[in-house]
Design a protein around this motif. Structure first.
Motif, short mmCIF file in Angstrom:
data_model
loop_
_atom_site.label_atom_id
_atom_site.label_comp_id
_atom_site.label_asym_id
_atom_site.label_seq_id
_atom_site.Cartn_x
_atom_site.Cartn_y
_atom_site.Cartn_z
N ASN A 236 0.84 -1.19 0.00
CA ASN A 236 0.00 0.00 0.00
C ASN A 236 0.88 1.25 0.00
OD1 ASN A 236 -1.66 2.29 1.35
ND2 ASN A 236 -3.18 0.76 0.77
N ARG A 237 0.76 2.03 -1.07
CA ARG A 237 1.63 3.21 -1.23
C ARG A 237 1.25 4.33 -0.25
NH1 ARG A 237 -0.74 7.33 -3.90
NH2 ARG A 237 -2.72 6.90 -4.95
N LEU A 238 -0.01 4.36 0.20
CA LEU A 238 -0.42 5.41 1.13
C LEU A 238 0.11 5.13 2.53
CD1 LEU A 238 -4.13 5.91 0.00
CD2 LEU A 238 -2.08 7.08 -0.80
N LEU A 239 0.06 3.85 2.93
CA LEU A 239 0.58 3.46 4.24
C LEU A 239 2.07 3.16 4.21
CD1 LEU A 239 -2.31 1.05 5.30
CD2 LEU A 239 -1.93 3.39 6.12
N ARG A 240 2.61 3.00 2.99
CA ARG A 240 4.02 2.67 2.80
C ARG A 240 4.41 1.40 3.55
NH1 ARG A 240 7.50 7.75 4.23
NH2 ARG A 240 6.00 7.82 5.92
N CYS A 241 3.64 0.34 3.28
CA CYS A 241 3.93 -0.93 3.96
C CYS A 241 3.38 -2.10 3.16
CB CYS A 241 3.32 -0.93 5.36
SG CYS A 241 1.52 -1.00 5.36
N PHE A 242 3.90 -3.31 3.47
CA PHE A 242 3.34 -4.53 2.91
C PHE A 242 2.02 -4.84 3.60
CE2 PHE A 242 7.86 -5.20 1.90
CZ PHE A 242 7.75 -5.56 0.56
N VAL A 243 1.11 -5.48 2.85
CA VAL A 243 -0.17 -5.89 3.40
C VAL A 243 -0.39 -7.36 3.05
CG1 VAL A 243 -2.66 -5.53 3.44
CG2 VAL A 243 -1.12 -3.57 3.17
N ILE A 244 -0.49 -8.19 4.07
CA ILE A 244 -0.68 -9.63 3.89
C ILE A 244 -2.16 -9.97 4.07
CG2 ILE A 244 -0.20 -11.88 4.94
CD1 ILE A 244 2.57 -10.76 5.67
N VAL A 245 -2.70 -10.75 3.14
CA VAL A 245 -4.11 -11.15 3.21
C VAL A 245 -4.19 -12.66 3.33
CG1 VAL A 245 -6.35 -11.17 2.04
CG2 VAL A 245 -4.87 -9.15 1.87
N GLU A 246 -4.79 -13.13 4.41
CA GLU A 246 -5.07 -14.55 4.58
C GLU A 246 -6.57 -14.77 4.45
OE1 GLU A 246 -3.22 -17.73 5.52
OE2 GLU A 246 -2.16 -16.44 4.11
N ILE A 247 -6.97 -15.80 3.73
CA ILE A 247 -8.38 -16.04 3.41
C ILE A 247 -8.90 -17.26 4.17
CG2 ILE A 247 -10.01 -16.55 1.55
CD1 ILE A 247 -7.93 -15.28 -0.36
N LYS A 248 -10.04 -17.09 4.84
CA LYS A 248 -10.70 -18.19 5.54
C LYS A 248 -12.17 -18.23 5.13
CE LYS A 248 -6.97 -19.22 7.77
NZ LYS A 248 -6.23 -20.47 7.45
N SER A 249 -12.59 -19.34 4.56
CA SER A 249 -13.98 -19.46 4.10
C SER A 249 -14.91 -19.93 5.22
CB SER A 249 -14.07 -20.42 2.91
OG SER A 249 -13.62 -21.71 3.28
N SER A 250 -14.39 -19.92 6.44
CA SER A 250 -15.19 -20.33 7.60
C SER A 250 -15.10 -19.24 8.67
CB SER A 250 -14.67 -21.65 8.16
OG SER A 250 -13.29 -21.55 8.48
N LYS A 251 -15.61 -19.53 9.85
CA LYS A 251 -15.57 -18.57 10.94
C LYS A 251 -14.15 -18.41 11.46
CE LYS A 251 -17.90 -17.37 15.28
NZ LYS A 251 -18.95 -17.75 16.25
#
Length: 335
Positions: A236-251
């Protein structure tokens, strides 16, 4: 010499401001011209109510006569837009010089009056370009606002982009992923959802928030002989940092948060540069318990965010209910 340079800089600023004002003035006059043309067409159309398809005949006739003389700006589609423009904004005094004709063409397509007025106000308040207006509409800002319990935070997504420092001001919760085309009845795994996101990456970036760029998918980490795979990595260029996304199709579970925290720690220690800010982790889940999230994370947590995803936009009935709630709330505040 320094004084001369200051003088030149001031003169250039004056010239630039004058040019911008001239362009806005010309565009506003063009917008008014289209409005008057639309009104004249509408009045003529109303005078011929007894003739079937008279409106279609008029726009076809006008385009055939004017397009050869004035160019593609008077095609049948454009002439129909002039008529629609007048019908959407029937009072000339309500037209704003701050809005361009290109922006009005986008606003015309919005059927809901309250929704249209919201985007008009926000466009002028934040000085959105045509592209920024389209982005906010396509990312369903209005719908997010209606369904959010934190409306000010949602609105902050659209403002002062270059000065944002808190990830919660950018990342949406919930995220609406209806563009993925996943069926409500079907069961699917995280990899199916991840593949759908990659297929519709541009739409996902719009929904994710402002300033995101794609970095990697299934990023492999080696930690003392063990292998781990991060679902998605962005920057993210606005936050100037990496952003990690983990996906969970459950609760969501507290174990999921722990795993994401490990990934964030890894990036902070081995990938982040000194000039960059701490890594952000987003746990994109089908359902979450806010109390579990709050207790599982440190009280001063600013780097781990749990966000629910919805595969379908709210229905018209839900939106109407939310609008009525908001109106009732405002009326009570005035009492």
């Amino acid at each position: 010499m320094l004084t001369n340079q200051t003088l030149l800089s001031d003169i250039r600023t004056i010239i630039s401001n004058a040019k911008e004002k001239a362009i806005r003035s010309v565009d506003h006059e063009r917008t008014l011209m289209y409005w008057h043309i639309g009104r004249r067409i509408f009045e003529e159309e109303q005078a011929g109510l007894d003739r079937a398809n008279y409106g279609n005949y008029l726009t076809t006739f006008i385009a055939e006569q004017l397009e050869p003389e004035y160019g593609s700006g008077f095609s049948k589609r454009q002439v129909e837009l002039f008529r629609q423009f007048y019908r959407t904004f029937p009072i000339a005094n309500t037209l704003y010089s701050q809005l361009s004709w290109s922006q009005y063409k986008i606003l015309i397509r919005i059927d809901n009056q309250h929704k249209r007025e919201f985007y008009i106000v926000e466009t002028m308040k934040n000085n959105w370009t045509v592209r920024q207006l389209e982005r906010q509409i396509h990312s369903n800002l209005w719908e997010h606002l209606l369904l959010s319990n934190d409306k000010e935070n949602i609105l902050s997504i659209t403002r002062d982009e270059e000065h944002l420092s808190d990830a919660k001001q950018i990342i949406k919760d919930p995220m609406y992923l209806e563009f993925l085309g996943l069926h409500r009845e079907a069961s699917y795994y995280e990899k199916d959802l991840e593949q759908a996101i990659i297929t519709h990456l541009q739409d996902f970036l719009l929904e994710l928030g402002n300033g995101f760029a794609f970095v990697a998918r299934q990023k492999r980490l080696h930690i003392e002989g063990d292998e781990f795979f991060i679902d998605l990595v962005f920057y993210n260029r606005l936050l100037r940092c990496f952003v990690i996304v983990e996906i969970k199709s459950s609760k969501l579970t507290h174990q999921d948060l722990g795993q994401l925290q490990m990934y964030v720690n890894y990036y902070d220690r081995f990938e982040k540069k000194d000039f960059e800010n701490p890594t952000i982790g987003i746990l994109l889940c089908a359902e979450k318990n806010n109390a579990v999230v709050k207790i599982s994370l440190p009280e001063n947590n600013k780097t781990i965010i749990a966000s629910e995803y919805k595969l379908y936009l709210p229905t018209e009935k839900q939106l109407i209910e939310e609008v009525n709630k908001e109106i009732e709330k405002r009326e009570n505040e005035l009492v």
